[in-house]
Design a protein around this motif. Structure first.
Motif, mmCIF file in Angstrom:
data_model
loop_
_atom_site.group_PDB
_atom_site.id
_atom_site.type_symbol
_atom_site.label_atom_id
_atom_site.label_comp_id
_atom_site.label_asym_id
_atom_site.label_seq_id
_atom_site.Cartn_x
_atom_site.Cartn_y
_atom_site.Cartn_z
ATOM 1 N N PHE A 284 16.654 10.965 5.512
ATOM 2 C CA PHE A 284 15.616 10.410 6.376
ATOM 3 C C PHE A 284 15.217 11.424 7.448
ATOM 4 C CE2 PHE A 284 14.381 8.038 10.248
ATOM 5 C CZ PHE A 284 13.206 7.488 9.763
ATOM 6 N N ASP A 285 13.911 11.647 7.548
ATOM 7 C CA ASP A 285 13.337 12.518 8.577
ATOM 8 C C ASP A 285 12.298 11.695 9.326
ATOM 9 O OD1 ASP A 285 12.035 14.388 10.140
ATOM 10 O OD2 ASP A 285 11.920 15.908 8.568
ATOM 11 N N GLU A 286 12.559 11.414 10.583
ATOM 12 C CA GLU A 286 11.650 10.571 11.375
ATOM 13 C C GLU A 286 10.273 11.206 11.560
ATOM 14 O OE1 GLU A 286 13.116 12.124 15.801
ATOM 15 O OE2 GLU A 286 13.424 10.040 15.204
ATOM 16 N N ASN A 287 10.142 12.494 11.270
ATOM 17 C CA ASN A 287 8.857 13.189 11.425
ATOM 18 C C ASN A 287 8.010 13.163 10.153
ATOM 19 O OD1 ASN A 287 9.368 14.165 14.155
ATOM 20 N ND2 ASN A 287 10.948 15.429 13.205
ATOM 21 N N LEU A 288 8.533 12.576 9.066
ATOM 22 C CA LEU A 288 7.767 12.436 7.838
ATOM 23 C C LEU A 288 7.101 11.060 7.805
ATOM 24 C CD1 LEU A 288 10.194 13.993 5.194
ATOM 25 C CD2 LEU A 288 8.320 15.110 6.433
ATOM 26 N N TYR A 289 6.051 10.942 6.994
ATOM 27 C CA TYR A 289 5.277 9.695 6.925
ATOM 28 C C TYR A 289 5.864 8.807 5.825
ATOM 29 C CZ TYR A 289 2.146 12.265 9.943
ATOM 30 O OH TYR A 289 1.628 12.982 10.991
ATOM 31 N N THR A 290 6.903 8.070 6.199
ATOM 32 C CA THR A 290 7.599 7.194 5.259
ATOM 33 C C THR A 290 7.786 5.827 5.897
ATOM 34 O OG1 THR A 290 9.769 7.911 6.068
ATOM 35 C CG2 THR A 290 8.815 9.143 4.217
ATOM 36 N N CYS A 291 8.300 4.880 5.089
ATOM 37 C CA CYS A 291 8.577 3.544 5.626
ATOM 38 C C CYS A 291 9.624 2.858 4.758
ATOM 39 C CB CYS A 291 7.309 2.704 5.695
ATOM 40 S SG CYS A 291 6.720 2.129 4.086
ATOM 41 N N ALA A 292 10.130 1.752 5.274
ATOM 42 C CA ALA A 292 11.099 0.934 4.550
ATOM 43 C C ALA A 292 10.501 -0.437 4.278
ATOM 44 C CB ALA A 292 12.385 0.803 5.369
ATOM 45 N N ASN A 293 10.800 -0.981 3.067
ATOM 46 C CA ASN A 293 10.374 -2.322 2.695
ATOM 47 C C ASN A 293 11.449 -2.915 1.790
ATOM 48 O OD1 ASN A 293 8.834 -4.047 0.375
ATOM 49 N ND2 ASN A 293 7.913 -4.393 2.389
ATOM 50 N N LYS A 294 11.650 -4.216 1.863
ATOM 51 C CA LYS A 294 12.746 -4.837 1.103
ATOM 52 C C LYS A 294 12.399 -5.072 -0.366
ATOM 53 C CE LYS A 294 13.267 -8.423 3.859
ATOM 54 N NZ LYS A 294 12.405 -8.125 5.016
ATOM 55 N N GLU A 295 11.101 -5.168 -0.716
ATOM 56 C CA GLU A 295 10.726 -5.633 -2.050
ATOM 57 C C GLU A 295 9.972 -4.600 -2.889
ATOM 58 O OE1 GLU A 295 8.482 -9.068 -1.199
ATOM 59 O OE2 GLU A 295 10.182 -10.258 -0.484
ATOM 60 N N LEU A 296 9.101 -3.798 -2.276
ATOM 61 C CA LEU A 296 8.288 -2.859 -3.054
ATOM 62 C C LEU A 296 9.171 -1.791 -3.695
ATOM 63 C CD1 LEU A 296 5.307 -2.350 -0.587
ATOM 64 C CD2 LEU A 296 5.244 -3.615 -2.749
ATOM 65 N N PRO A 297 8.805 -1.329 -4.897
ATOM 66 C CA PRO A 297 9.588 -0.261 -5.537
ATOM 67 C C PRO A 297 9.617 0.999 -4.673
ATOM 68 C CG PRO A 297 8.054 -1.275 -7.087
ATOM 69 C CD PRO A 297 7.685 -1.795 -5.740
ATOM 70 N N LEU A 298 10.765 1.652 -4.677
ATOM 71 C CA LEU A 298 10.857 2.929 -3.979
ATOM 72 C C LEU A 298 9.876 3.910 -4.629
ATOM 73 C CD1 LEU A 298 14.741 3.194 -3.584
ATOM 74 C CD2 LEU A 298 13.067 2.496 -1.845
ATOM 75 N N GLY A 299 9.152 4.675 -3.804
ATOM 76 C CA GLY A 299 8.132 5.586 -4.308
ATOM 77 C C GLY A 299 6.734 4.997 -4.258
ATOM 78 N N THR A 300 6.614 3.733 -3.773
ATOM 79 C CA THR A 300 5.298 3.113 -3.632
ATOM 80 C C THR A 300 4.525 3.786 -2.503
ATOM 81 O OG1 THR A 300 6.107 0.975 -4.426
ATOM 82 C CG2 THR A 300 4.077 0.961 -3.126
ATOM 83 N N ILE A 301 3.217 3.977 -2.724
ATOM 84 C CA ILE A 301 2.341 4.560 -1.714
ATOM 85 C C ILE A 301 1.595 3.436 -1.015
ATOM 86 C CG2 ILE A 301 0.421 6.141 -1.276
ATOM 87 C CD1 ILE A 301 1.155 7.580 -3.877
ATOM 88 N N LEU A 302 1.629 3.430 0.318
ATOM 89 C CA LEU A 302 0.975 2.388 1.108
ATOM 90 C C LEU A 302 -0.046 2.995 2.061
ATOM 91 C CD1 LEU A 302 3.929 0.026 2.199
ATOM 92 C CD2 LEU A 302 2.252 -0.344 0.371
ATOM 93 N N LEU A 303 -1.191 2.307 2.190
ATOM 94 C CA LEU A 303 -2.172 2.634 3.222
ATOM 95 C C LEU A 303 -2.016 1.571 4.306
ATOM 96 C CD1 LEU A 303 -4.581 4.390 4.169
ATOM 97 C CD2 LEU A 303 -6.084 2.747 3.030
ATOM 98 N N VAL A 304 -1.362 1.933 5.393
ATOM 99 C CA VAL A 304 -1.038 0.989 6.469
ATOM 100 C C VAL A 304 -2.098 1.097 7.560
ATOM 101 C CG1 VAL A 304 0.688 0.284 8.167
ATOM 102 C CG2 VAL A 304 1.412 1.215 5.953
ATOM 103 N N THR A 305 -2.676 -0.045 7.946
ATOM 104 C CA THR A 305 -3.741 -0.068 8.946
ATOM 105 C C THR A 305 -3.330 -0.964 10.113
ATOM 106 O OG1 THR A 305 -5.423 0.256 7.240
ATOM 107 C CG2 THR A 305 -6.181 -0.580 9.374
#
Length: 353
Positions: A284-305
């Motif tokens: 984990f690198d807090e300076n990278l654009y990542t996130c955690a979610n309980k259900e979505l498959p790992l490697g999912t790309i999200l557009l968060v607004t």
């Protein structure tokens, strides 16, 4: 002549493929070599920035020259109008003086002999007869001189008008030449800024990889990371290099919405987790654009607004584990959308085209 140009889909894919191919070797590059490559790329960015700055200055100077030439043309056109008005006035005056001369000559021809004969009869001396003839001749001469002066003035005004028109034509030709130079300079500026954007993206990816290498190497002696963590971090870095993760203005051209949307309260995490393995195995690198979610498959790309601002993130971890929350954003991701501790967000699931 305003920001950097947006990459086309083909340009981005070529750049990403080139960078990914290069990054595939980074896990085998010593730390010092990685730092040297970052320094080389940073120097490339500086050189391209200086080149783009010079081209922008050249572009601005050409635009300023065009503005000066256009102002000069307006000035010459005003002078031409004034000279044309003066020429018309002199032509009218010449016409009037010519008519006066013709009228005087006709009257002198018609009435002059009788007047002269009468003057001779009534004259008391020969000197008075001479005066009458000289008066007639002086009047004709005066009219002729006036006409000659008017003709000379008319010729001078016409010459000035032609000079002004030549100068105006020359200025117009200069403007056409400058416009061609502006087009060439603008094209060069687009090329320079495109190259600069590519170099900056390359530098950002190299610096991300360098941070990942530092994280792995720092804990290598203690055995904190297994080979799985190292490989997962490597694969994640390669995937992050393929797409424009970070602040975006909409769906990137390389991706498309799947139609799946989640929304709800998001939180963030960073300090205390930085450097620890995530659920995907990547560090984990807090300076990278990542996130955690309980259900979505790992490697999912999200557009968060959030409140009109969007960020592209990668799901690489599990969480949040607080009831009522849908996402845990990295520190970089939450700062990109200006979110505080918590925020109500909408997240679109995207997939590669």
């Amino acid at each position: 002549m305003a920001g950097l140009p947006r990459f086309s889909s083909s340009c981005s894919k070529i750049l990403a493929a080139t960078i990914v191919a290069a990054l595939g070797l980074l896990s085998f590059i010593p730390k010092d070599d990685a730092a040297a490559q970052s320094a080389t790329t940073r120097q490339k960015v500086d050189d391209l920035s200086f080149k783009a700055h010079q081209i922008r200055e050249r572009y601005d100077e050409l635009v300023a020259q065009i503005n000066r030439s256009q102002n000069a043309i307006l000035e010459k056109q005003l002078q031409i109008v004034n000279v044309s008005s003066e020429l018309m006035r002199r032509e009218e005056e010449l016409t009037r003086k010519t008519a006066d001369l013709h009228t005087f000559v006709r009257l002198a021809y018609k009435y002059g002999p009788g007047d002269i004969a009468g003057s001779v009869i009534t004259a008391k001396s020969f000197s008075e007869i001479g005066l009458a003839n000289r008066y007639l001749g002086s009047r004709v001469s005066a009219h002729r001189r006036a006409i000659e002066e008017m003709l000379a003035a008319q010729t001078a005004v016409t010459a000035v008008s032609m000079q002004l028109e030549d100068k105006r034509a020359q200025l117009q030709a200069d403007i056409e030449r400058l416009l061609d130079a502006v087009d060439d300079t603008q094209a060069a500026l687009v090329d320079a800024e495109t190259a600069l954007a590519a170099a900056r993206q390359e530098l950002d990816i190299r610096e991300q990889m360098q941070r990942a290498i530092r994280l792995v190497q720092a804990a290598g002696a203690s055995g904190q990371y297994s080979q799985r963590h190292i490989l997962a971090s490597q694969r994640q870095s390669e995937f992050l290099a393929k797409y424009p993760f970070g602040p975006v203005s909409g769906v990137p051209s390389q991706l498309r919405p799947t139609g799946q949307v989640i929304e709800g309260v998001a939180s963030w995490y960073g300090p205390g987790f930085h450097g620890l393995p995530t659920a995907s195995g990547a560090v984990f690198d807090e300076n990278l654009y990542t996130c955690a979610n309980k259900e979505l498959p790992l490697g999912t790309i999200l557009l968060v607004t959030y409140q009109g601002r969007s960020v592209l993130v990668l799901v690489n971890d599990r969480g949040p584990f607080v009831p009522g929350r849908v996402l845990d954003l990295s520190k970089a991701a939450k700062e990109a959308i200006g979110m505080g501790g918590l925020g109500y967000v909408t997240a679109q699931v995207l997939e590669p085209i």
